[in-house]
Enzyme design. Structure first.
Site, PDB file in Angstrom:
ATOM      1  N   HIS A  65      56.366 123.554 -49.676  1.00 51.53           N
ATOM      2  CA  HIS A  65      57.792 123.219 -49.809  1.00 51.53           C
ATOM      3  C   HIS A  65      58.667 123.936 -48.777  1.00 51.53           C
ATOM      4  CE1 HIS A  65      57.111 120.942 -53.408  1.00 51.53           C
ATOM      5  NE2 HIS A  65      56.765 121.972 -54.139  1.00 51.53           N
ATOM      6  N   ASP A  84      48.794 118.435 -54.147  1.00 52.22           N
ATOM      7  CA  ASP A  84      49.692 119.127 -55.078  1.00 52.22           C
ATOM      8  C   ASP A  84      50.565 118.056 -55.748  1.00 52.22           C
ATOM      9  OD1 ASP A  84      51.077 122.187 -55.366  1.00 52.22           O
ATOM     10  OD2 ASP A  84      52.423 120.491 -55.749  1.00 52.22           O
ATOM     11  N   HIS A 114      53.534 118.046 -56.547  1.00 54.49           N
ATOM     12  CA  HIS A 114      54.894 117.949 -56.002  1.00 54.49           C
ATOM     13  C   HIS A 114      54.826 117.487 -54.546  1.00 54.49           C
ATOM     14  CE1 HIS A 114      54.884 121.057 -59.249  1.00 54.49           C
ATOM     15  NE2 HIS A 114      55.796 120.222 -59.703  1.00 54.49           N
ATOM     16  N   ASP A 154      48.323 121.463 -59.829  1.00 57.58           N
ATOM     17  CA  ASP A 154      49.354 121.243 -60.851  1.00 57.58           C
ATOM     18  C   ASP A 154      49.466 119.781 -61.285  1.00 57.58           C
ATOM     19  OD1 ASP A 154      50.273 120.724 -58.300  1.00 57.58           O
ATOM     20  OD2 ASP A 154      51.963 122.123 -58.397  1.00 57.58           O
TER      21      ASP A 154
HETATM   22 ZN   LIG Z   1      53.276 121.887 -56.860  1.00 61.15          ZN
END
Ligand SMILES: [Zn+2]
Length: 362
Positions: free
Chosen positions: A128, A165, A167, A253
């Site tokens: 991120h 991931d 996200h 996740d």
């Molecule tokens: Zn994540």
């Protein structure tokens, strides 16, 4: 493990109306992966690579000097927040350099043929992080920095990043958005984090147009949706692109136990994804694969997912069984659902549009 994200409740800073609890991005999940590797016996069969700190010059290949200086300064005092939802404590600057450097060491070890493939179990995570700010628990962009190292220092002409991931890998996407030499693929939960990021219509710009693929799967996606995405989108895109190295941004996740997303992956699901990527890596780049750890917030379950991935990478199956697999695999909706397949069909068009590149065997 000593990177301190503080006493916030989950991701909420502790305060007058928020009872301190502990941040969800903490050392425990990672420590428990390492411990399970040891208990299972797999660790004895792996080559351990010693990380080094990335140099400031290496970090500045992507991040701005203002940002790096601020983290360094705050880290030398009480700590601070790197940007958005990224608390850190004293010393986290040096630890973040080790995380980025660990991923670079993993890339070098694979390119030098010291190991067949590598898993960099590092924190803080990185996907991120933007050039000028931290986001979502990430300080420096570990995967993007490792990719830049492979391109600029090791002279690779093409590589691919596959981000599983849950996200969106916004930082990696932005680092290479106009760059056709790094194919970025992110498979994530639709519009989870960052907000309004990771749309399927974001496909790159300029010379990089067509070299960024987002697959925003609906919440509730299980093993069926993930395996279909990899079989129909990720593998065909990699096969066409012929990268000389594949880097996985390995967040765990998307698991059915995760508190920060709403997917239903299992350890066996991650095992299958690893097998698929390893298979295409053997086809296109001599099996050169590096996985860099990202998110994963179920301390109970991420160790089993991590073990499954590393067993698959090592080609070794220990006798240690995932005690939750049967339960999680029996959840309703683990099979591919029509509304999930609709997204995958759109993404298949993007994969089919990746220009076929000549093989460059290492
Ligand atoms: Zn994540």
């Amino acid at each position: 493990m000593w990177h301190d994200t503080g006493t916030g409740a989950g991701v909420i800073p502790a305060g007058l109306t928020v009872q301190p609890l502990g941040h969800l991005e903490n050392a425990e999940g990672k420590r428990r992966i390492r411990n399970l590797l040891e208990v299972s016996g797999l660790l004895d069969q792996l080559v351990t690579l010693k990380p080094r700190a990335a140099t400031e010059d290496e970090i500045l290949r992507l991040h701005t000097s203002e940002y790096v200086d601020r983290i360094k300064d705050e880290s030398s005092k009480a700590g601070g927040d790197a940007g958005d939802l990224t608390p850190f404590g004293p010393g986290s600057y040096e630890i973040a350099l080790l995380a980025a450097g660990g991923c670079i060491v993993a890339v070098d070890a694979v390119l030098d043929g010291k190991v067949d493939n590598a898993y960099a179990l590092v924190r803080p995570p990185g996907h991120h992080a933007e050039r000028d700010m931290g986001r979502g628990f990430c300080i420096f962009a570990n995967v993007a920095l490792a990719a830049i190292h492979a391109r600029q220092i090791r002279g690779l002409s093409r590589l691919a990043v596959v981000d599983w991931d849950v996200h969106h890998g916004n930082g990696t996407e932005h680092a290479f958005y106009d760059d056709p030499t790094v194919l970025t693929i992110s498979v994530h939960q639709d519009n989870n984090y960052p907000p309004s990021s990771g749309a399927i219509s974001d496909t790159g710009s300029g010379a990089g147009e067509g070299y960024n693929i987002n697959v925003p799967l609906p919440p509730g996606s299980g093993v069926g949706a993930y395996v279909a995405t990899f079989e129909r989108v990720v593998v065909p895109a990699l096969r066409a692109y012929h990268p000389e190295l594949i880097i996985i941004a390995s967040g765990l996740d998307a698991s059915a136990m995760d508190p920060l997303a709403s997917m239903m992956m299992t350890s066996d699901g991650y095992r299958t994804l690893t097998r698929l990527i390893l298979g295409v890596a053997r086809e296109v780049c001599g099996g050169r694969l590096v996985a860099c750890h990202e998110g994963g917030y179920s301390p109970a379950y991420v160790p089993y997912c991590g073990l499954a991935i590393m067993e698959e990478l090592a080609g070794v199956r220990t006798e240690l069984a995932d005690p939750l697999l049967e339960l999680l695999a029996s959840f309703g909706g683990q099979e591919l659902q029509p509304h999930q397949e609709a997204v995958i069909r759109e993404a298949m068009k993007l994969a089919a549009a990746v220009p076929v590149q000549p093989a460059r065997h290492p």
